[in-house]
Write a protein that holds these residues in place. Structure first.
Motif, short mmCIF file in Angstrom:
data_model
loop_
_atom_site.label_atom_id
_atom_site.label_comp_id
_atom_site.label_asym_id
_atom_site.label_seq_id
_atom_site.Cartn_x
_atom_site.Cartn_y
_atom_site.Cartn_z
N ILE A 68 5.48 -4.18 0.00
CA ILE A 68 6.05 -2.90 0.43
C ILE A 68 6.08 -2.84 1.95
O ILE A 68 7.02 -2.30 2.56
N SER A 69 5.08 -3.44 2.60
CA SER A 69 5.11 -3.53 4.05
C SER A 69 6.32 -4.34 4.53
O SER A 69 6.98 -3.98 5.51
N VAL A 70 6.61 -5.42 3.83
CA VAL A 70 7.79 -6.24 4.16
C VAL A 70 9.06 -5.41 4.01
O VAL A 70 9.95 -5.43 4.88
N GLY A 71 9.16 -4.66 2.90
CA GLY A 71 10.35 -3.83 2.69
C GLY A 71 10.51 -2.78 3.75
O GLY A 71 11.63 -2.53 4.24
N MET A 72 9.42 -2.13 4.14
CA MET A 72 9.50 -1.12 5.19
C MET A 72 9.90 -1.75 6.53
O MET A 72 10.62 -1.13 7.33
N LYS A 73 9.47 -2.97 6.77
CA LYS A 73 9.88 -3.68 7.99
C LYS A 73 11.38 -3.96 7.96
O LYS A 73 12.07 -3.81 8.99
N PHE A 74 11.88 -4.37 6.80
CA PHE A 74 13.32 -4.58 6.65
C PHE A 74 14.10 -3.33 7.04
O PHE A 74 15.14 -3.40 7.71
N GLU A 75 13.58 -2.17 6.61
CA GLU A 75 14.30 -0.92 6.76
C GLU A 75 14.03 -0.22 8.10
O GLU A 75 14.57 0.85 8.35
N ARG A 91 -0.18 8.45 -26.92
CA ARG A 91 -1.22 9.25 -26.26
C ARG A 91 -2.42 8.43 -25.77
O ARG A 91 -3.55 8.93 -25.75
N LEU A 92 -2.18 7.21 -25.38
CA LEU A 92 -3.26 6.47 -24.75
C LEU A 92 -3.49 7.03 -23.36
O LEU A 92 -2.53 7.25 -22.60
N PRO A 93 -4.72 7.29 -22.98
CA PRO A 93 -4.98 7.90 -21.67
C PRO A 93 -4.57 6.98 -20.54
O PRO A 93 -4.73 5.76 -20.61
N LEU A 94 -4.04 7.58 -19.48
CA LEU A 94 -3.66 6.82 -18.29
C LEU A 94 -4.75 7.02 -17.25
O LEU A 94 -4.93 8.10 -16.72
N ARG A 95 -5.52 5.98 -17.00
CA ARG A 95 -6.59 6.05 -16.01
C ARG A 95 -6.52 4.80 -15.14
O ARG A 95 -5.85 3.83 -15.48
N TYR A 96 -7.24 4.85 -14.01
CA TYR A 96 -7.15 3.72 -13.08
C TYR A 96 -7.71 2.45 -13.69
O TYR A 96 -8.77 2.44 -14.32
N ASP A 97 -6.99 1.38 -13.47
CA ASP A 97 -7.44 0.04 -13.82
C ASP A 97 -6.82 -0.91 -12.80
O ASP A 97 -5.70 -0.67 -12.32
N ALA A 98 -7.52 -1.98 -12.47
CA ALA A 98 -7.02 -2.91 -11.46
C ALA A 98 -5.65 -3.47 -11.83
O ALA A 98 -4.86 -3.84 -10.96
N THR A 99 -5.36 -3.54 -13.12
CA THR A 99 -4.08 -4.11 -13.55
C THR A 99 -2.89 -3.22 -13.18
O THR A 99 -1.75 -3.68 -13.25
N LEU A 100 -3.14 -1.98 -12.78
CA LEU A 100 -2.02 -1.13 -12.34
C LEU A 100 -1.30 -1.71 -11.14
O LEU A 100 -0.11 -1.46 -10.94
N TRP A 101 -2.00 -2.51 -10.32
CA TRP A 101 -1.34 -3.15 -9.19
C TRP A 101 -0.28 -4.14 -9.67
O TRP A 101 0.61 -4.51 -8.90
N SER A 102 -0.39 -4.54 -10.93
CA SER A 102 0.62 -5.43 -11.50
C SER A 102 1.92 -4.70 -11.80
O SER A 102 2.92 -5.34 -12.15
N ILE A 103 1.91 -3.38 -11.70
CA ILE A 103 3.16 -2.61 -11.77
C ILE A 103 3.72 -2.40 -10.37
O ILE A 103 4.93 -2.51 -10.15
N ILE A 104 2.85 -2.10 -9.41
CA ILE A 104 3.31 -1.79 -8.05
C ILE A 104 3.97 -2.99 -7.39
O ILE A 104 5.03 -2.85 -6.75
N PHE A 105 3.39 -4.17 -7.55
CA PHE A 105 4.01 -5.35 -6.94
C PHE A 105 5.43 -5.59 -7.46
O PHE A 105 6.36 -5.81 -6.66
N PRO A 106 5.67 -5.60 -8.77
CA PRO A 106 7.05 -5.79 -9.23
C PRO A 106 8.02 -4.74 -8.70
O PRO A 106 9.16 -5.07 -8.36
N PHE A 161 6.73 2.78 -2.94
CA PHE A 161 5.77 3.30 -1.98
C PHE A 161 5.02 4.51 -2.55
O PHE A 161 3.79 4.64 -2.39
N ALA A 162 5.74 5.39 -3.23
CA ALA A 162 5.09 6.56 -3.84
C ALA A 162 4.09 6.12 -4.92
O ALA A 162 2.97 6.64 -5.01
N ALA A 163 4.50 5.16 -5.74
CA ALA A 163 3.60 4.65 -6.78
C ALA A 163 2.39 3.97 -6.16
O ALA A 163 1.26 4.11 -6.65
N TRP A 164 2.62 3.23 -5.07
CA TRP A 164 1.51 2.57 -4.37
C TRP A 164 0.49 3.61 -3.88
O TRP A 164 -0.72 3.42 -4.04
N ALA A 165 0.98 4.69 -3.30
CA ALA A 165 0.08 5.72 -2.78
C ALA A 165 -0.76 6.34 -3.89
O ALA A 165 -1.97 6.56 -3.74
#
Length: 564
Positions: free
Chosen positions: A49-56, A297-312, A344-348
Motif C-alpha cells: 500500500i505504501s508503494v501504491g501511495m507513492k505511485f499516486e 454467523r461465524l464471528p469476525l475477530r482479529y486473527d493474523a491471517t486477516l493480513w492475507s486479505i489486505i495484501f491481495p 488502505f481503509a481495510a489496512w487501517a
C-alpha cells in the motif's frame, strides 16, 4: 443466569494459570512460541500500500506506511529469530504442518516488498541486499517446505489440508522477479543475470500457481468444506495473480537482454489475462466472506491471517495502476486507484484490531481483565463450590513434564485451527483441561492433548518423544477416534470407558461441546438439530465414573448438565 452469561464469552470461560495473568514475560514468551509463520503478511500488506501511495503521489502517507513496514519487518525478524532459537519444537511443527508451512514464504515476499519500496526512495543497495537474502531463502524454502509439509510423514491424503496459504509460494516467487526487475536498470554489470532471475522466478511462479490451484480445487471438491474452513488466506489466490501481473509489467519494461527479448510479448499478454482473472475472483471471494460471517454467523475477530486479505487488495490496486498506465488502459488504472483507497481503509481497520488484540492478550494483565469484565468474578453455586473446595488435588507425577509444556504442544498442533463456530480451537482445548483441574497432572495433560492426535499430524510416538508421560499418552490414544476407525461412535465411547483416565477426559470434552449456547449457535450455522449421540455418550461415560468426579467436571465445564 451466570452460566448463560459465561457462555457468551467463550475465551473467558476457563481459568488460566496464575503466571499467565500476572507475568508479562510469560505472556510474551507464550506469544512468541505461538507466532504464526505467516505474520510477515503484515509487512507485505503495509509495504504494497505504501508503494501504491507513492505511485499516486501521496508522499506523506506512503512514508508513514514505509516506516511502519520497516519497523514491523525488524520486529518480526527479531521475534522469529527468538522463536527459532528457543522453541525448536514449535518451529518444527510449523514446517511439518501443510496448513501452516507455506506461511514461511511470507518472509520472502515481505522482504522483497520492503526492498522495492526502499528502491523507490533511491536505496538500491538496500534493495539488492534484501533481494539476496530473500532469493536465497526462497530457494531453500522452495525445497524444504514441500518436503517437510507435503512429502513428509503427514497423514494422507495431504491434499485434504490444501488451503489458500499454498498460493503464498507463488507470491514469494513473483516478489523475487519484481525486486530483480527493480534494480536491473541500476546495476549495469549484472543486467543479464538480473533479467534471468526475473524471468525465471516469474515463470516458476506461474507454474506454481497452476499447481496450487489444482490442489486447492481438489480439496474443495473432494472434502467437506464448511464456513470455518474458508479462512482469509484464500484471498491470496487473487493476490498471487495480481503480483504476477505487476511482476510481468516490470519485466516487460526491462532493457533488452536475451531472456527478456524472447519472452517479452508472451509475458505482456499473460499479464493482461492474469489481471482479468484476478478481477473475476474478487466477487466470489467477497460473496464467500458474506456467506461465512453473515449467512453462517461465524464471528469476525482479529486473527493474523486477516493480513492475507489486505495484501491481495493492495497488490491488486498497485497492479491495476501500473498495468493501466503502462498499457494505456484508463479503466484499469481507475479501478486500481479506487482499490488502493479500499485497501488502505481495510489496512487501517485491521491494524487497529491488531493493536487492540496485542494489548488485550499480551500487555494487559489477566487480573486487569477480570476488573474490566465482572462476569469473570461470577462464582458457581455455593453448594457446588463447597463440594469443589473439599476436594484435594493430587499430583503424584515425578516427571518434569508440566501442564505448560503440554499446552505448548497443543498450541503448536492446533495453531491456526478454529472450531465450527470460528473460535480459536485452543479455547476448546483449554476448557477441557480446565474441567479436569481437580484431578492429577496426568489427567490434565491428557485433557490438554486430547485432540492433537486426531486433529493434527502429531502421532502418539511424537508425544512420547516430547516427553509426555505414558499414562497421559494412553488416555489420548483411547479418545482419538482416528486410531479406532473400525468402531462406530458408541463403540468408541465404550472403549474409552475401559480407562478411568480417558473417561474423565471424555466427560470434560463432551461437557464443553454440549454447552447450550454452543449447541444453539452450531444449530443455526448447520441448520441441523443437535446430535443426540452426545447425550447417549454421557449415559455410558457417567456410569463408568464416580458421581463425585462427574459433578466436579460438570461444575467447571458445563453447569447446565448438573442435575438438581
Amino acid at each position: 443466569m451466570a452460566s448463560g452469561i459465561l457462555a457468551e464469552i467463550p475465551d473467558l470461560r476457563y481459568r488460566y494459570p496464575a503466571e499467565v495473568s500476572q507475568t508479562l514475560g510469560f505472556r510474551i514468551r507464550r506469544a512468541v512460541e505461538g507466532l504464526t509463520p505467516g505474520y510477515f503478511a503484515l509487512v507485505m500488506a503495509t509495504g504494497i500500500i505504501s508503494v501504491g501511495m507513492k505511485f499516486e503521489g501521496f508522499g506523506l502517507i506512503s512514508f508513514l506506511l514505509l516506516a511502519i513496514c520497516a519497523a514491523s519487518f525488524v520486529v518480526l525478524v527479531c521475534l522469529n529469530l527468538w522463536r527459532f532459537a528457543s522453541y525448536h519444537s514449535s518451529v518444527k511443527g510449523d514446517f511439518m504442518d501443510p496448513r501452516r508451512a507455506f506461511g514461511f514464504f511470507t518472509f520472502v515476499a515481505g522482504t522483497n516488498v520492503l526492498g522495492v519500496r526502499l528502491g523507490m526512495e533511491g536505496h538500491f543497495d538496500a534493495t539488492a541486499t534484501l533481494l539476496i537474502v530473500s532469493g536465497v531463502t526462497w530457494l531453500i524454502l522452495g525445497y524444504v517446505v514441500p518436503w517437510t509439509a507435503v512429502l513428509g510423514p503427514q497423514k494422507r491424503p495431504v491434499v485434504a489440508t490444501a488451503n489458500g496459504t499454498w498460493f503464498i509460494w507463488v507470491v514469494a516467487s513473483q516478489s523475487v522477479a519484481i525486486a530483480a526487475a527493480t534494480i536491473e536498470p541500476v546495476f549495469d554489470g549484472a543486467r543479464e543475470q538480473l533479467a534471468l532471475i526475473a524471468v525465471a522466478s516469474w515463470s516458476v511462479g506461474v507454474l506454481l500457481y497452476a499447481a496450487a490451484a489444482v490442489f486447492v480445487s481438489l480439496r474443495l471438491m473432494l472434502y467437506d468444506f464448511g464456513p470455518e474452513d474458508l479462512t482469509p488466506p484464500y484471498w491470496v489466490s487473487m493476490g498471487a495473480l495480481s503480483i504476477t501481473v505487476l511482476a510481468g509489467a516490470r519485466i516487460v519494461e526491462m532493457a533488452d537482454a536475451p531472456m527478456v527479448h524472447v519472452t517479452r510479448d508472451l509475458i505482456a499478454g499473460l499479464a493482461v489475462v492474469f489481471w482479468a482473472f484476478a478481477t473475476w475472483l474478487i466477487p466470489p471471494l467477497i460473496a464467500a466472506g458474506i456467506w461465512r460471517h453473515v449467512g453462517k454467523r461465524l464471528p469476525l475477530r482479529y486473527d493474523a491471517t486477516l493480513w492475507s486479505i489486505i495484501f491481495p487488495l493492495g497488490m491488486y490496486a498497485g497492479a491495476g495502476i501500473y498495468l493501466g498506465d503502462a498499457d494505456r488502459l484508463p479503466i484499469v488504472s481507475w479501478i486500481g486507484r479506487v482499490g488502493l483507497w479500499v485497501a488502505f481503509a481495510a489496512w487501517a481497520l485491521v491494524f487497529v484490531a491488531m493493536a487492540v488484540h496485542l494489548v488485550r492478550t499480551v500487555l494487559l494483565p489477566r487480573d486487569r481483565l477480570q476488573r474490566l469484565n465482572p462476569v469473570m468474578n461470577l462464582s458457581v453455586d455455593s453448594k457446588v463450590e463447597a463440594t469443589l473446595s473439599s476436594r484435594t488435588r493430587t499430583d503424584k507425577m515425578t516427571s518434569e513434564f508440566t501442564l505448560d509444556t503440554a499446552r505448548a504442544i497443543a498450541r503448536r498442533a492446533h495453531s491456526g485451527q478454529v472450531d465450527k463456530l470460528g473460535v480459536e480451537y485452543m479455547a476448546h482445548v483449554e476448557a477441557v483441561a480446565a474441567g479436569l483441574v481437580d484431578f492429577d497432572l496426568a489427567i490434565q495433560i491428557a485433557g490438554m492433548l486430547h485432540d492433537v492426535v486426531e486433529d493434527s499430524s502429531t502421532s502418539l510416538d511424537d508425544l512420547r518423544r516430547e516427553g509426555v508421560p505414558e499414562r497421559a499418552v494412553a488416555a489420548v490414544a483411547l479418545v482419538s477416534r482416528n486410531l479406532h476407525p473400525a468402531l462406530d461412535y458408541l463403540a468408541a465411547i465404550d472403549l474409552v470407558c475401559t480407562s478411568p483416565d480417558a473417561t474423565l477426559v471424555k466427560i470434560s470434552d463432551n461437557a464443553h461441546n454440549s454447552l447450550p449456547d454452543r449447541v444453539t449457535k452450531l444449530t443455526k450455522i448447520t441448520g441441523k438439530p443437535a446430535n443426540p449421540r452426545y447425550a447417549q455418550a454421557r449415559e455410558r461415560l457417567y456410569a463408568a465414573a464416580l458421581a463425585e468426579d462427574v459433578k466436579s467436571i460438570l461444575a467447571r465445564a458445563n453447569r447446565s448438565l448438573l442435575t438438581p
